[in-house]
Motif scaffolding. Structure first.
Motif, PDB file in Angstrom:
ATOM      1  N   PHE A  83       0.814  -1.216   0.000  1.00  0.00           N
ATOM      2  CA  PHE A  83       0.000   0.000   0.000  1.00  0.00           C
ATOM      3  C   PHE A  83       0.848   1.267   0.000  1.00  0.00           C
ATOM      4  CE2 PHE A  83      -3.158  -3.094   1.475  1.00  0.00           C
ATOM      5  CZ  PHE A  83      -4.118  -2.867   0.515  1.00  0.00           C
ATOM      6  N   ASP A  84       2.026   1.204   0.595  1.00  0.00           N
ATOM      7  CA  ASP A  84       2.939   2.349   0.521  1.00  0.00           C
ATOM      8  C   ASP A  84       3.408   2.536  -0.921  1.00  0.00           C
ATOM      9  OD1 ASP A  84       4.484   4.486   1.734  1.00  0.00           O
ATOM     10  OD2 ASP A  84       6.240   3.236   1.345  1.00  0.00           O
ATOM     11  N   GLY A  85       3.663   1.443  -1.611  1.00  0.00           N
ATOM     12  CA  GLY A  85       4.040   1.524  -3.029  1.00  0.00           C
ATOM     13  C   GLY A  85       2.919   2.105  -3.875  1.00  0.00           C
ATOM     14  N   CYS A  86       1.679   1.724  -3.573  1.00  0.00           N
ATOM     15  CA  CYS A  86       0.527   2.299  -4.290  1.00  0.00           C
ATOM     16  C   CYS A  86       0.457   3.805  -4.065  1.00  0.00           C
ATOM     17  CB  CYS A  86      -0.773   1.643  -3.824  1.00  0.00           C
ATOM     18  SG  CYS A  86      -0.957  -0.068  -4.280  1.00  0.00           S
ATOM     19  N   PHE A  87       0.694   4.230  -2.833  1.00  0.00           N
ATOM     20  CA  PHE A  87       0.656   5.653  -2.511  1.00  0.00           C
ATOM     21  C   PHE A  87       1.740   6.412  -3.272  1.00  0.00           C
ATOM     22  CE2 PHE A  87       2.567   8.958   0.204  1.00  0.00           C
ATOM     23  CZ  PHE A  87       1.568   9.903   0.089  1.00  0.00           C
ATOM     24  N   ILE A  88       2.949   5.893  -3.275  1.00  0.00           N
ATOM     25  CA  ILE A  88       4.059   6.569  -3.955  1.00  0.00           C
ATOM     26  C   ILE A  88       3.809   6.615  -5.463  1.00  0.00           C
ATOM     27  CG2 ILE A  88       6.527   6.414  -4.484  1.00  0.00           C
ATOM     28  CD1 ILE A  88       5.945   7.398  -1.662  1.00  0.00           C
ATOM     29  N   CYS A  89       3.273   5.534  -6.031  1.00  0.00           N
ATOM     30  CA  CYS A  89       3.015   5.503  -7.482  1.00  0.00           C
ATOM     31  C   CYS A  89       1.932   6.488  -7.901  1.00  0.00           C
ATOM     32  CB  CYS A  89       2.611   4.090  -7.914  1.00  0.00           C
ATOM     33  SG  CYS A  89       3.975   2.931  -7.898  1.00  0.00           S
ATOM     34  N   ILE A  90       0.940   6.714  -7.082  1.00  0.00           N
ATOM     35  CA  ILE A  90      -0.162   7.595  -7.460  1.00  0.00           C
ATOM     36  C   ILE A  90       0.165   9.061  -7.167  1.00  0.00           C
ATOM     37  CG2 ILE A  90      -1.505   7.572  -5.335  1.00  0.00           C
ATOM     38  CD1 ILE A  90      -3.018   7.022  -8.748  1.00  0.00           C
ATOM     39  N   MET A  91       1.236   9.312  -6.399  1.00  0.00           N
ATOM     40  CA  MET A  91       1.584  10.676  -6.023  1.00  0.00           C
ATOM     41  C   MET A  91       1.930  11.532  -7.244  1.00  0.00           C
ATOM     42  SD  MET A  91       4.268  11.916  -3.122  1.00  0.00           S
ATOM     43  CE  MET A  91       5.618  11.085  -3.904  1.00  0.00           C
ATOM     44  N   ALA A  92       2.696  11.008  -8.200  1.00  0.00           N
ATOM     45  CA  ALA A  92       3.100  11.789  -9.374  1.00  0.00           C
ATOM     46  C   ALA A  92       1.902  12.173 -10.250  1.00  0.00           C
ATOM     47  CB  ALA A  92       4.146  11.021 -10.174  1.00  0.00           C
ATOM     48  N   PRO A  93       0.993  11.252 -10.600  1.00  0.00           N
ATOM     49  CA  PRO A  93      -0.157  11.672 -11.404  1.00  0.00           C
ATOM     50  C   PRO A  93      -1.045  12.711 -10.701  1.00  0.00           C
ATOM     51  CG  PRO A  93       0.053   9.292 -11.480  1.00  0.00           C
ATOM     52  CD  PRO A  93       1.040   9.786 -10.477  1.00  0.00           C
ATOM     53  N   ILE A  94      -1.174  12.595  -9.393  1.00  0.00           N
ATOM     54  CA  ILE A  94      -1.977  13.577  -8.664  1.00  0.00           C
ATOM     55  C   ILE A  94      -1.301  14.942  -8.695  1.00  0.00           C
ATOM     56  CG2 ILE A  94      -2.787  14.234  -6.367  1.00  0.00           C
ATOM     57  CD1 ILE A  94      -3.435  11.286  -5.911  1.00  0.00           C
ATOM     58  N   ALA A  95       0.015  14.960  -8.494  1.00  0.00           N
ATOM     59  CA  ALA A  95       0.749  16.230  -8.562  1.00  0.00           C
ATOM     60  C   ALA A  95       0.631  16.832  -9.961  1.00  0.00           C
ATOM     61  CB  ALA A  95       2.217  16.010  -8.197  1.00  0.00           C
ATOM     62  N   PHE A  96       0.715  16.002 -10.989  1.00  0.00           N
ATOM     63  CA  PHE A  96       0.578  16.482 -12.370  1.00  0.00           C
ATOM     64  C   PHE A  96      -0.796  17.105 -12.590  1.00  0.00           C
ATOM     65  CE2 PHE A  96      -0.589  15.882 -16.807  1.00  0.00           C
ATOM     66  CZ  PHE A  96       0.498  16.447 -17.456  1.00  0.00           C
ATOM     67  N   GLU A  97      -1.824  16.457 -12.073  1.00  0.00           N
ATOM     68  CA  GLU A  97      -3.188  16.958 -12.243  1.00  0.00           C
ATOM     69  C   GLU A  97      -3.406  18.273 -11.491  1.00  0.00           C
ATOM     70  OE1 GLU A  97      -7.603  15.482 -11.023  1.00  0.00           O
ATOM     71  OE2 GLU A  97      -6.241  13.972 -11.827  1.00  0.00           O
ATOM     72  N   ILE A 129       6.420  17.433  -6.817  1.00  0.00           N
ATOM     73  CA  ILE A 129       6.836  16.136  -6.284  1.00  0.00           C
ATOM     74  C   ILE A 129       7.975  16.320  -5.291  1.00  0.00           C
ATOM     75  CG2 ILE A 129       7.897  13.924  -6.874  1.00  0.00           C
ATOM     76  CD1 ILE A 129       6.279  14.031  -9.494  1.00  0.00           C
ATOM     77  N   GLY A 130       8.926  17.176  -5.612  1.00  0.00           N
ATOM     78  CA  GLY A 130      10.020  17.456  -4.682  1.00  0.00           C
ATOM     79  C   GLY A 130       9.511  18.046  -3.382  1.00  0.00           C
ATOM     80  N   PHE A 131       8.543  18.937  -3.480  1.00  0.00           N
ATOM     81  CA  PHE A 131       7.957  19.547  -2.281  1.00  0.00           C
ATOM     82  C   PHE A 131       7.253  18.486  -1.434  1.00  0.00           C
ATOM     83  CE2 PHE A 131       4.581  22.025  -0.150  1.00  0.00           C
ATOM     84  CZ  PHE A 131       5.378  22.908   0.548  1.00  0.00           C
ATOM     85  N   LEU A 132       6.491  17.603  -2.076  1.00  0.00           N
ATOM     86  CA  LEU A 132       5.815  16.529  -1.344  1.00  0.00           C
ATOM     87  C   LEU A 132       6.801  15.601  -0.647  1.00  0.00           C
ATOM     88  CD1 LEU A 132       2.981  15.563  -3.849  1.00  0.00           C
ATOM     89  CD2 LEU A 132       2.681  16.483  -1.560  1.00  0.00           C
ATOM     90  N   LEU A 133       7.856  15.211  -1.365  1.00  0.00           N
ATOM     91  CA  LEU A 133       8.850  14.329  -0.759  1.00  0.00           C
ATOM     92  C   LEU A 133       9.590  15.034   0.372  1.00  0.00           C
ATOM     93  CD1 LEU A 133      10.245  12.546  -3.942  1.00  0.00           C
ATOM     94  CD2 LEU A 133       8.755  11.586  -2.179  1.00  0.00           C
ATOM     95  N   GLY A 134       9.835  16.326   0.212  1.00  0.00           N
ATOM     96  CA  GLY A 134      10.471  17.096   1.282  1.00  0.00           C
ATOM     97  C   GLY A 134       9.604  17.150   2.525  1.00  0.00           C
ATOM     98  N   LEU A 135       8.297  17.352   2.331  1.00  0.00           N
ATOM     99  CA  LEU A 135       7.388  17.362   3.479  1.00  0.00           C
ATOM    100  C   LEU A 135       7.290  15.987   4.127  1.00  0.00           C
ATOM    101  CD1 LEU A 135       4.462  19.667   2.330  1.00  0.00           C
ATOM    102  CD2 LEU A 135       6.149  20.111   4.091  1.00  0.00           C
ATOM    103  N   MET A 136       7.343  14.947   3.309  1.00  0.00           N
ATOM    104  CA  MET A 136       7.266  13.591   3.849  1.00  0.00           C
ATOM    105  C   MET A 136       8.521  13.237   4.647  1.00  0.00           C
ATOM    106  SD  MET A 136       5.520  11.629   0.621  1.00  0.00           S
ATOM    107  CE  MET A 136       6.107  10.050   1.127  1.00  0.00           C
ATOM    108  N   SER A 137       9.629  13.886   4.354  1.00  0.00           N
ATOM    109  CA  SER A 137      10.869  13.563   5.062  1.00  0.00           C
ATOM    110  C   SER A 137      10.861  14.057   6.508  1.00  0.00           C
ATOM    111  CB  SER A 137      12.070  14.157   4.324  1.00  0.00           C
ATOM    112  OG  SER A 137      12.093  15.566   4.457  1.00  0.00           O
ATOM    113  N   ILE A 138      10.042  15.070   6.795  1.00  0.00           N
ATOM    114  CA  ILE A 138      10.023  15.624   8.161  1.00  0.00           C
ATOM    115  C   ILE A 138       9.547  14.578   9.180  1.00  0.00           C
ATOM    116  CG2 ILE A 138       9.004  17.381   9.658  1.00  0.00           C
ATOM    117  CD1 ILE A 138       9.014  19.223   7.133  1.00  0.00           C
TER     118      ILE A 138
END
Length: 155
Positions: free
Chosen positions: A34-48, A59-68
């Protein structure tokens, strides 16, 4: 995406309940899936959301926020373990944010639909008012023309 959030939260909360190694493997497999599903769908959602021009920055901003939380979480879990003597509470607390996020994501379409209905109602009311004003001005101008014609023919 919503199902991924719910299952990630649920699997995080189930880790302390695993007393057999096979159960822990099953929970970790589902959590990874399910974590893989979340990561895979993140890019299309950001694109939309932001379009092709800004998708890499989003995507960089999302990954940066997830790193906190990924950086701050383990020391907090260690502090909880030091004070409580067990990691169970840390795993239960780690499951709460994904569950809340999933619940919020379930509510968003409902709120969006209600806003659309309100906008449609405002548009219909606005159109009705405009049509009433148009009809009224047409009636006033017709009455004025009739009066002018009657005056011209009467004189």
């Amino acid at each position: 995406l919503v199902a991924s959030f719910f299952f990630i939260g649920l699997m995080s909360m189930m880790i302390p309940l695993c007393h057999v190694f096979g159960g822990l493997i099953a929970v970790c497999l589902f959590m990874g899936l399910f974590d893989g599903c979340f990561i895979c769908i993140m890019a299309p959602i950001a694109f939309e959301l932001v379009g092709a021009q800004d998708v890499s920055q989003a995507i960089g901003f999302l990954l940066g926020l997830m790193s906190i939380p990924m950086t701050v979480g383990p020391p907090i879990a260690g502090l909880l373990r030091d004070h409580l003597g067990t990691y169970d509470v840390a795993f239960y607390l780690a499951g709460v944010p994904p569950l809340i996020g999933g619940a919020i994501l379930c509510i968003i379409p409902w709120v969006h639909e209600r806003q659309k209905l309100k906008e449609r109602a405002k548009t219909v009311d606005g159109e009705t008012t405009e049509k009433m004003l148009e009809n009224e001005s047409t009636l006033v101008s017709d009455a004025a023309e009739k009066t002018v014609k009657e005056m011209e023919s009467g004189f």
